[in-house]
Write an enzyme that holds these catalytic residues in place. Structure first.
Site, short mmCIF file in Angstrom:
data_model
loop_
_atom_site.label_atom_id
_atom_site.label_comp_id
_atom_site.label_asym_id
_atom_site.label_seq_id
_atom_site.Cartn_x
_atom_site.Cartn_y
_atom_site.Cartn_z
N GLU A 10 0.16 -1.21 -6.79
CA GLU A 10 -0.28 -1.20 -7.26
C GLU A 10 0.53 0.60 -8.11
OE1 GLU A 10 -3.99 0.75 -5.80
OE2 GLU A 10 -3.34 1.96 -5.65
N ASN A 18 -8.56 9.78 3.37
CA ASN A 18 -8.28 10.02 1.68
C ASN A 18 -9.28 8.63 1.24
OD1 ASN A 18 -6.01 11.24 2.82
ND2 ASN A 18 -4.99 9.20 2.73
N GLY A 41 0.59 -0.78 0.21
CA GLY A 41 0.53 0.14 0.33
C GLY A 41 0.97 1.42 0.61
N VAL A 42 -0.01 2.48 0.01
CA VAL A 42 0.59 3.94 -0.13
C VAL A 42 0.90 3.83 1.13
CG1 VAL A 42 0.55 6.11 -1.34
CG2 VAL A 42 -0.35 4.62 -2.43
N GLY A 43 2.10 4.81 1.02
CA GLY A 43 2.71 5.56 2.72
C GLY A 43 3.91 4.92 3.23
N SER A 44 4.35 5.81 4.32
CA SER A 44 5.27 5.88 5.22
C SER A 44 5.75 4.06 5.80
CB SER A 44 5.85 6.56 6.13
OG SER A 44 6.03 8.59 4.91
N GLY A 95 -6.90 1.16 -3.71
CA GLY A 95 -7.05 -0.81 -4.27
C GLY A 95 -7.07 -1.15 -3.14
#
Lengths: 498, 498
Positions: free
Chosen positions: A288, A378, A263-266, A382
């Protein structure tokens, strides 16, 4: 002029300025704009449109791949440009407008947006604005650092504005794999059989007569902030590496694991970085957004291949990667988000999906989106596409937030994005809960013992014990189930006053 | 003896009595038993095992396709036989044991059970007990009225007991299409391209040396109770037919609609029956359980083809169908539940999925399983497999229950099985809410106006108005969100005392 970038000569007279092109966009239109995770957005036309809206108010319905970069989502919200917005965003100004009910936000599984467009559930875009690295001899559009929904938006829209970004690396050409599923009822299988399968073309094959304008821009790639790993994210990564080692030892995973989605992010990025020193080789990614960690792993020789729909990097990593994009050509592919996130492919490949939870509960239900059950952060992005069909569905989060005022593990989540059926593994810095094959009461026991912060362990245990006295397959005390969230609202902390 | 039913002569000496075969099952074993929705269960061996457990207590972990017929789930629970049970049940006695925490029930998407077995998340079955109509010359097993998980259980188990049911129609042979996806990482596409695609074999191709016992039985098909349509279900059907007519008119659906999936039970069955007099022809079904309505539509010449994984009929309909099964041979196929419910196929075919909700909320989240958020009713079954990937995901329910003491539309569902992202259309006898492309606040408005019973409309509207004052993308007042359920627990009704 720009002959190498606009290779179909007849299109040269479509060149106009961004403000001129933006004038094609009228009040009430549905507009598709390229962009995913801050990469590949059509910045110049968007900025011109924002200017236009400031001078002369207009409202549009905006469909993108995911969030726009360069602060565009916020600027658009500020300019009052957005009536409706889908399917994802990550901007504080837009977020505020959404939570105030001023922008109608449709938060949707990223693989499904195009199906909804095709099915006629969403209005046909009047105009698609697509950032491109070049236009081919056939008049086809070669996207930049994201594919997202660009192909589908361009193919569906009545007119197309191409924003030719001269600052984009020409090495993007050849990196994309543009594929559109056939129309039902005669749709075949999506023929992605491996992460590196190439099934489509290098460009978006539109009829060039539908190109209404070409705008020349010179926009640097948007950089995303990326926090370095800290002790907690390192601990999460360590728990996961140990778990993977055990799965390999038990014969449940091969030595190169399975295609990874992150997934997205730190936090997710840090977890992925944890694989650099882990004893797994020849890894592949079917994901993604490709973030810094993808290129760290590629550079370390640990990752063999990465498939994504967007490349979103920190400025330091972007500096290194975008200048040398050609070096990665054989080991990268960018697909439409419908394909990168397609349930069919995710299930077939047997993906290990690692996503970030906002909070999860005693029984393993996950909230990815709504702060306090009400306020959009947000969007689901996905995470649902992957979690539902992954071979292993993993969610990670730190066990507490705001100096311990918030526990990320709660009696009942205030909003459900992923039900317990879709969660195999939960990890916090405290430990890992392997929930596979367990009933709810068993899941609760293992989550309390492994994932909860010590400051909240006793309280959660007390809740569970009391709920079990009331009975049920999934014991809850409805009078207390949301009490931690209510207390946070009222006192600023989930901690009970002693 | 039984030469036509056991065509591999070397297997004849495996014949034994049910009690003898049941003795192969030992305490602590994981057992797979055929059966789905009350069809195709191995009744004789199950009853013998229950007898055995009554004499000499033992506990097993039981995996089936879905619920067992002939009251077996309840009898097993009563005999204390079940330590763990997955993935679905529908029996009052077993339900009680689950809700008391005496049986660990793993409620799981029906398409995923086999993936979990393959992935090593569940223990390998020691023994599979499979009801069969015959054993072929190759020693392969031809199932009866359900396929469910039978093929996968038989292929995975260390030993197999075949229960040969002489009462089963020989016309079941040829009806099944047994297919197993390849092992990862070399899995190909599932080649079902149409509802009537045949991609596998007519029998479960096990090595006959793994058949440990053959038990001869003579069990009538279990009949399921099926309530006739009433005014409310007829109203739901009418709303849906009108909606479909409009979709056809708008060009969003063809005249023969799209492959239909219909959930289990009287409401869904009645809705399907509503299509008999509707102006749609050449319908096809790609579903899980084929109920009375399937055969009513086949007989009426409205349905061209039906694909399922089980046939579960009322006694009246069963009387008509099972005696004349040969007549339906060209228009029916029974598949493993992994394939009937496979996300890949559901998404490809563009299915219209119609399932029943226990309750839904203001924003379209659906609870399919948990009464009062805690007590398991039956299980999620295939509803999640279908709702997530359907072209149109529809949930139906009556707007009230228990003489109006319960509203099926509530401020916040007490348990989430399907998130708003997976719901397109909600229908009660009051009306139909088309939620496609809408943001949560818009969804709430339309649900209140179209679906809620008049007795609850004002209260739900008041809740929504007050919640909107608190703000948020998905407005809620956490102090009141579960208050209707709490009031029901405390006063026996969700209605506020005036």
């Amino acid at each position: 002029m720009h002959a190498a970038r606009i290779r179909l000569a007849s299109l040269h007279d479509k060149i106009m300025s961004a403000p001129q092109a933006a004038l094609l966009i009228k009040d009430g239109m549905t507009i598709g704009i390229s962009g995913f995770g801050g990469a590949g957005d059509a910045t110049a036309v968007s900025l011109a449109l924002i200017e236009q809206a400031r001078r002369d108010p207009l409202k549009i319905n905006l469909i993108t791949g995911a969030s726009l970069g360069h602060g565009l989502d916020g600027l658009m919200a500020e300019a009052g440009l957005l009536a409706r917005r889908m399917p994802f965003q990550g901007d504080p100004v837009l977020r505020k407008a959404i939570n105030e009910g001023k922008v109608m936000f449709i938060d949707q599984h990223l693989s499904e947006v195009v199906e909804q467009l095709r099915g006629g559930y969403l209005p046909t875009p009047d105009i698609a604005v697509i950032e491109a690295v070049c236009i081919t001899e056939q008049g086809h559009i070669v996207p930049t650092s994201s594919v997202g929904n660009s192909a589908s938006l361009a193919l569906a829209a009545k007119q197309v504005i191409v924003e030719l970004n001269l600052a984009s690396s020409p090495h993007f050409e050849g990196l994309h794999d543009i594929y559109q599923p056939q129309n039902r009822p005669h749709r075949g299988a999506i023929p992605v059989l491996q992460s590196n399968s190439r099934i489509g073309s290098h460009a978006i094959e539109i009829d060039p007569s539908r190109i209404a304008a070409i705008v020349i821009s010179n926009t640097a790639e948007a950089a995303v902030p990326m926090l370095p790993p800290d002790n907690d994210t390192q601990a999460i990564a360590n728990h996961l590496v140990r778990f993977f080692e055990n799965e390999v030892e038990m014969g449940r995973l091969p030595r190169n694991l399975a295609p990874l989605q992150v997934g997205v992010g730190s936090i997710a990025n840090a977890v992925m970085c944890g694989l650099i020193d882990a004893p797994f080789n020849d890894l592949v990614q079917y994901s993604e957004v490709l973030q810094d960690s993808t290129f760290d792993l590629l550079d370390a020789g640990k990752l063999k291949f990465a498939s994504g729909c967007s490349i979103t990097l920190s400025s330091a990593c972007g500096e290194r990667v975008f200048k040398n994009l050609g070096q990665y050509a054989e080991r990268l592919v960018l697909r439409p988000q419908e394909i990168s996130n397609h349930p069919e492919v995710i299930r077939r490949l047997g993906i290990i999906a690692i996503n970030t939870a906002l909070e999860f509960d005693l029984y393993g239900n996950v909230n990815s989106t709504h702060v306090g059950g009400t306020h959009m952060m947000n969007g689901i992005g996905g995470s649902g596409d992957f979690a539902r069909n992954a071979h292993l569905s993993i969610f990670v989060t730190k066990s507490i937030a705001k100096d311990g005022k918030i526990s990320r593990v709660v009696p009942m989540v205030s909003h459900v994005d992923h039900t317990e059926h879709d969660i195999d593994i939960l990890v916090t810095e405290q430990g890992l809960a392997d929930l596979r094959g367990l009933a709810p009461r068993e899941r609760a026991r293992i989550i309390i013992d492994h994932c909860v912060h010590p400051d909240y362990q006793e309280a959660l245990n007390d809740y569970f014990t009391a709920a079990c006295r009331l009975g049920g397959h999934t014991p809850h005390d409805l009078n207390q189930a949301l009490s931690w969230h209510i207390r946070l609202n009222e006192t600023g902390s989930m901690q009970a006053v002693r």
